[in-house]
Scaffold this motif. Sequence first.
Motif, PDB file in Angstrom:
ATOM      1  N   SER A  88       0.476   7.362   4.499  1.00 27.33           N
ATOM      2  CA  SER A  88       0.107   8.492   3.643  1.00 27.33           C
ATOM      3  C   SER A  88      -0.723   7.982   2.474  1.00 27.33           C
ATOM      4  O   SER A  88      -0.353   6.995   1.831  1.00 27.33           O
ATOM      5  CB  SER A  88       1.377   9.175   3.112  1.00 27.33           C
ATOM      6  N   ARG A  89      -1.823   8.653   2.191  1.00 24.85           N
ATOM      7  CA  ARG A  89      -2.631   8.288   1.028  1.00 24.85           C
ATOM      8  C   ARG A  89      -2.020   8.833  -0.264  1.00 24.85           C
ATOM      9  O   ARG A  89      -2.313   8.351  -1.344  1.00 24.85           O
ATOM     10  CB  ARG A  89      -4.051   8.808   1.175  1.00 24.85           C
ATOM     11  N   SER A  90      -1.148   9.837  -0.157  1.00 23.77           N
ATOM     12  CA  SER A  90      -0.596  10.484  -1.352  1.00 23.77           C
ATOM     13  C   SER A  90       0.803   9.998  -1.720  1.00 23.77           C
ATOM     14  O   SER A  90       1.307  10.333  -2.777  1.00 23.77           O
ATOM     15  CB  SER A  90      -0.577  12.003  -1.153  1.00 23.77           C
ATOM     16  N   ASP A  92       3.464   6.439  -1.525  1.00 25.34           N
ATOM     17  CA  ASP A  92       3.632   5.029  -1.192  1.00 25.34           C
ATOM     18  C   ASP A  92       4.872   4.862  -0.315  1.00 25.34           C
ATOM     19  O   ASP A  92       5.991   5.036  -0.782  1.00 25.34           O
ATOM     20  CB  ASP A  92       3.766   4.199  -2.462  1.00 25.34           C
TER      21      ASP A  92
END
Length: 173
Positions: A88-90, A92
Motif C-alpha cells: 500500500s502506498r498510503s 506502511d
Amino acid sequence: MTVITLVQGDITGQTVDALVNAANSSLLGGGGVDGAIHRRGGPAILEECRKLRASQYGKGLRTGQAVATTAGRMDARWVIHTVGPVFSRSEDRSALLASCYRESLRIADELGARSVAFPAVSAGIYGWPMDDAARIAVATVRATPTDVEEVRFVLFDERAYEAFARETAQRSG
C-alpha cells in the motif's frame, strides 16, 4: 550464525528442511508461489491446510502469521505457510512483511528445521516493490535469533535475484 544464500529458480525444486509458501489467508492454494507449491507438493498439503481451516484457523491465517504442513511430494519435510501483506502506498505495512520472516523462522525452530527456503514474500501479485521487499527480508532474517543454519532466498527471476544480491552485499560489509 545463519548463512544466507541466494538461488535464482523454482522454490519447489529446492532440497531443504522447510519451504516457505507465500500463501493467501485461505490456505487453500492460489497463484504464484502458492499455486506452484500446492501443485508440486500434491494433495497432502491441501488436505492438511483444510484441517487447519477446520480447527484453529477457521477464518484463515492472518497477515504476518505462519503455520506449517507437510511438504507432500517435494524434497523438503515441511511447508511453512505465511501470509504477506498487500503493498500500500498510503499505509506502511513493512512490519507485517517483517513478521512473515520472523514467524516463519520461529515455526522452523519449533520444527527443528536447519535449512529454510524463502521466496520474495509479497513481491509478486501483492505488489511490494522488489528492492524494498529484499531490504526487509534480508534485514529481518539477519536480526532474528534462530537455530536455522541456512536461509536460502529462492528468487524467481533475474530482477529479484539482483535486488536480493545488492541487499546481501550491502548488509554484509
